[in-house]
Scaffold this active site. Structure first.
Site, short mmCIF file in Angstrom:
data_model
loop_
_atom_site.label_atom_id
_atom_site.label_comp_id
_atom_site.label_asym_id
_atom_site.label_seq_id
_atom_site.Cartn_x
_atom_site.Cartn_y
_atom_site.Cartn_z
CG ASN A 248 8.42 -1.81 0.87
OD1 ASN A 248 7.77 -1.88 1.92
ND2 ASN A 248 9.08 -0.73 0.53
N PRO B 264 0.79 -1.23 0.00
CG PRO B 264 -0.89 -1.55 1.59
CD PRO B 264 0.37 -2.16 1.05
CG ASN B 265 -0.30 4.41 1.17
OD1 ASN B 265 -1.20 4.99 0.60
ND2 ASN B 265 -0.47 3.85 2.36
CG HIS C 24 10.95 -2.13 5.26
ND1 HIS C 24 9.59 -2.06 5.08
CD2 HIS C 24 11.21 -3.29 5.90
CE1 HIS C 24 9.04 -3.16 5.61
NE2 HIS C 24 10.00 -3.92 6.10
CD GLU D 145 9.52 -7.35 6.04
OE1 GLU D 145 8.94 -8.44 6.23
OE2 GLU D 145 9.57 -6.46 6.90
CG HIS E 68 4.59 -1.61 10.60
ND1 HIS E 68 5.93 -1.92 10.78
CD2 HIS E 68 4.56 -0.64 9.65
CE1 HIS E 68 6.67 -1.14 9.99
NE2 HIS E 68 5.86 -0.36 9.29
CG ASP F 126 -0.89 -16.87 8.82
OD1 ASP F 126 0.11 -16.98 9.56
OD2 ASP F 126 -2.06 -16.81 9.25
NE ARG G 297 6.40 4.86 10.05
CZ ARG G 297 5.35 4.87 9.23
NH1 ARG G 297 5.11 3.86 8.43
NH2 ARG G 297 4.53 5.91 9.20
NE ARG H 289 3.89 6.71 1.78
CZ ARG H 289 4.15 5.50 2.20
NH1 ARG H 289 4.71 4.62 1.38
NH2 ARG H 289 3.87 5.16 3.42
CB ALA I 150 1.33 0.63 6.64
NE ARG J 68 9.72 6.42 8.87
CZ ARG J 68 8.79 6.15 7.95
NH1 ARG J 68 8.97 5.15 7.12
NH2 ARG J 68 7.71 6.91 7.86
CE1 TYR K 140 8.92 5.20 3.36
CE2 TYR K 140 7.32 6.97 3.15
CZ TYR K 140 7.80 5.86 3.82
OH TYR K 140 7.17 5.41 4.95
C1 DQA Z 1 8.10 1.25 4.24
C2 DQA Z 1 8.07 1.53 5.74
C3 DQA Z 1 6.67 1.35 6.30
O1 DQA Z 1 6.65 1.64 7.69
C4 DQA Z 1 5.70 2.30 5.61
O2 DQA Z 1 4.39 2.08 6.07
C5 DQA Z 1 5.76 2.19 4.13
C6 DQA Z 1 7.07 2.07 3.48
C7 DQA Z 1 9.48 1.56 3.62
O3 DQA Z 1 9.70 1.14 2.48
O4 DQA Z 1 10.30 2.23 4.25
O5 DQA Z 1 4.76 2.28 3.43
O6 DQA Z 1 7.84 -0.13 4.03
#
Ligand code: DQA
Length: 143
Positions: free
Chosen positions: A73, A8-9, A99, A97, A79, A86, A110, A16, A76, A106, A21
Site C-alpha cells: 500500500n 507514508p502516513n 488500498h 497493490e 499517485h 520502476d 487519487r 487518521r 499517496a 474519492r 481508513y
Molecule cells: C491509500 C489511498 C491513498 O490515496 C492515500 O494517500 C493513502 C492511503 C488507501 O489505503 O486507501 O495514504 O493508499
C-alpha cells in the site's frame, strides 16, 4: 514468505481519518496479517516507512531476502512515485497493490495509480480484508 509494505502516513492508521481508513491501528493490522499468514501457511513480514527511498530499497532487496511476493500500500506515493513504479518493474516478484479506501470514489487525483501497471493486480476499497485477499493470492502462487 510475503513482504507487506505500508507507505507514508499509514503509521497513523486508527487515528487518521477513521471514516476513510477505519479504526484499526497499524499494530493491530500487523497482528491480523500474522494471523492470516498462519492460516495460509506462509510467513508474513510487515514494514512501514514514510520515506520513498526506504520503500524502494526494500523492494529491491525483497527477492534476495527470500520473499516470494510483495503486498504494497504505497499511500499517496501511489499517485506520483515513478521511483516505486520502476522499483517494482526492476524486480521479478509478484506484487499486489492494496488500498484500504476505494481510490476511485474519492478526489480525482487519487483515481490514478502510477504504480498499478507494475502490479499483478490491485485491491481497493475493501479495508483491511484487502490485505487478506492479497496474501491469499500470493500464497496460492507458491503452494
Ligand atoms: C491509500 C489511498 C491513498 O490515496 C492515500 O494517500 C493513502 C492511503 C488507501 O489505503 O486507501 O495514504 O493508499
Amino acid at each position: 514468505m510475503i513482504l507487506v509494505l505500508h507507505g507514508p502516513n499509514l503509521n497513523l492508521l486508527g487515528k487518521r481519518e477513521p471514516e476513510l481508513y477505519g479504526t484499526l491501528t497499524l499494530e493491530e493490522l500487523e497482528e491480523q496479517l500474522q494471523t492470516w499468514g498462519e492460516e495460509l501457511g506462509t510467513r508474513v513480514e510487515s514494514r512501514q516507512s514514510n520515506h520513498e527511498g526506504e520503500l524502494v530499497e526494500w523492494i529491491q532487496r525483497a527477492e534476495e531476502e527470500g520473499f516470494t511476493g510483495i503486498v504494497i500500500n504505497p499511500g499517496a506515493l501511489t499517485h506520483y512515485s515513478y521511483a516505486l513504479l520502476d522499483a517494482v518493474r526492476a524486480q521479478s516478484l509478484p506484487v499486489v497493490e492494496v488500498h484500504l479506501s476505494n481510490i476511485y470514489a474519492r478526489e480525482p487525483f487519487r483515481a490514478h495509480s502510477v504504480t498499478a501497471p507494475a502490479a499483478k493486480g490491485v485491491i481497493t476499497g475493501l479495508g483491511p480484508l484487502g490485505y487478506r485477499y492479497a496474501l491469499a493470492y500470493l500464497a496460492a502462487l507458491t503452494s
